[in-house]
Design a protein around this motif. Sequence first.
Motif, PDB file in Angstrom:
ATOM      1  N   GLU A  24       0.858  -1.179   0.000  1.00  0.00           N
ATOM      2  CA  GLU A  24       0.000   0.000   0.000  1.00  0.00           C
ATOM      3  C   GLU A  24       0.904   1.242   0.000  1.00  0.00           C
ATOM      4  N   ARG A  25       0.554   2.229  -0.817  1.00  0.00           N
ATOM      5  CA  ARG A  25       1.411   3.413  -0.970  1.00  0.00           C
ATOM      6  C   ARG A  25       0.600   4.672  -1.215  1.00  0.00           C
ATOM      7  N   VAL A  26       1.154   5.809  -0.828  1.00  0.00           N
ATOM      8  CA  VAL A  26       0.550   7.087  -1.213  1.00  0.00           C
ATOM      9  C   VAL A  26       1.635   8.010  -1.747  1.00  0.00           C
ATOM     10  N   ARG A  42       1.716   0.133   5.159  1.00  0.00           N
ATOM     11  CA  ARG A  42       0.909   0.644   6.272  1.00  0.00           C
ATOM     12  C   ARG A  42       1.530   0.240   7.613  1.00  0.00           C
ATOM     13  N   PHE A  59      -1.632   9.970   6.184  1.00  0.00           N
ATOM     14  CA  PHE A  59      -2.410  10.191   4.971  1.00  0.00           C
ATOM     15  C   PHE A  59      -3.868   9.912   5.310  1.00  0.00           C
ATOM     16  N   SER A  61      -8.029  10.000   3.860  1.00  0.00           N
ATOM     17  CA  SER A  61      -8.939  10.168   2.721  1.00  0.00           C
ATOM     18  C   SER A  61     -10.364   9.860   3.146  1.00  0.00           C
ATOM     19  N   TYR A 181      -2.889   6.949  -4.675  1.00  0.00           N
ATOM     20  CA  TYR A 181      -3.119   6.037  -3.557  1.00  0.00           C
ATOM     21  C   TYR A 181      -3.252   4.639  -4.137  1.00  0.00           C
ATOM     22  N   LYS A 183      -3.806   0.723  -3.408  1.00  0.00           N
ATOM     23  CA  LYS A 183      -4.287  -0.215  -2.383  1.00  0.00           C
ATOM     24  C   LYS A 183      -4.954  -1.396  -3.086  1.00  0.00           C
ATOM     25  N   THR A 187      -5.161   1.809  -8.208  1.00  0.00           N
ATOM     26  CA  THR A 187      -4.564   3.117  -7.909  1.00  0.00           C
ATOM     27  C   THR A 187      -5.556   4.223  -8.214  1.00  0.00           C
ATOM     28  N   ILE A 323      -8.757  14.504   0.250  1.00  0.00           N
ATOM     29  CA  ILE A 323      -7.564  13.665   0.301  1.00  0.00           C
ATOM     30  C   ILE A 323      -6.476  14.523   0.922  1.00  0.00           C
TER      31      ILE A 323
END
Length: 380
Positions: A24-26, A42, A59, A61, A181, A183, A187, A323
């Motif tokens: 998972e990335r932002v 996470r 982060f 949202s 984002y 997940k 994306t 966001i």
Amino acid sequence: MKYQKTEVKLDNSLSFWKHFDKEERVLFYNPLNNELIIGAKRLKTFGQEENYNNYLYVFSSRTFFDSVKDQKWAEFGNETVAFEYYLVEKKGKQTLYYFEDLVEIENLKIKSNEHFYNISADDYEEWKELFANVYYEISSRKVNKVVISREVKIVCETLVNTESVLKNLLEKNQNSFIFAYFKNGKTFLGATPEILVQKEKDNIISYALAGTILRNDEDDELQKMMLLNDRKNRYEHQIVIDKIADVMKQYIRDVIIDEIKILTLKNLHHLQTRIYGKDNSTLSEWVTRLHPTPALGGNPAYKALEIIKKYEKHERGLYAAPIGIMDENGDGIFVAGIRSALICKNMVFAYTGGGIVDKSECEAEYIETNNKLKTIIESL
Ligand SMILES: C=C(O[C@@H]1C=C(C(=O)O)C=C[C@H]1O)C(=O)O
């Protein structure tokens, strides 16, 4: 702060994004301070009242509406998360922060590759129906503004290369906030010009952004003048200013409204007004108070939202939703997730919309949504 840090030298910070391919990335790029933050893996999910002390960034949202049914938005939004690793790029310096174990990030080649795609933008009939229904509600004076949107499906011949899309978004949209984002294999990303609310200590700053005109290489100054003097655009912009100022005045005695300015993007100009004051509530509280402004919902909000729910055929999910990124003191910024798309494998669901008022014209508004869609199309 519990994180340790080390300087790194990567040709492109997106190597960090690519390194954590499965995690998972932002990603969040703020053009106001030229800061790029990427978080991966996470570490912690926060409860409503928890503070973020000890976490470099969090982060956060929300979905546009409180809940979502469509499976493609499953597990997206309505949470605040801290990550195990962060890469922060500012003033040409890259710093890698890690919570426990240091990772080695290899310097990867990040290429822009062109995607070949098929776009099903033959939805004008659907738009006409949506516009007519909303226009009827506006004519009957239940609402004076409703923001309606389209979901445009783009099918690519290959899997979408998100590093390439992000590289393009970053290179082409210098006045926009670039966000992504990732997940569960999907994306959500985009390049938005719209700040919902920003907090720096006790300074609370919001912006009204509404009113649009296409740029014109030959006479851009004329376009700006036309937008500034256009009654329909000024009217729909003023609705947003008034509503944001009204909400702020419930909590802040001295609310300052700057003069209306032009925000110039790659393809468009918008009307933009800064509205601000001092208050000690949290940024999350301000997001709840302000979202959705009439720039993305309508006015009055409850009625406009009912109309959007009734007539829009797609679910908004994170489109037009708050966001944001906050630091350990709770300072930070929330933007609205517009000029955006949800990417699943080789499919791109792009979102685009516009504010409808009593002087709006169906076809002109449709063309405007096509112009807004260029942000995503040009990134493929
Ligand atoms: C709804 C969108 O944009 C919003 C609508 C605008 C307008 O109608 O003039 C301008 C900026 C945004 O507040 C979108 O880009 O999808």
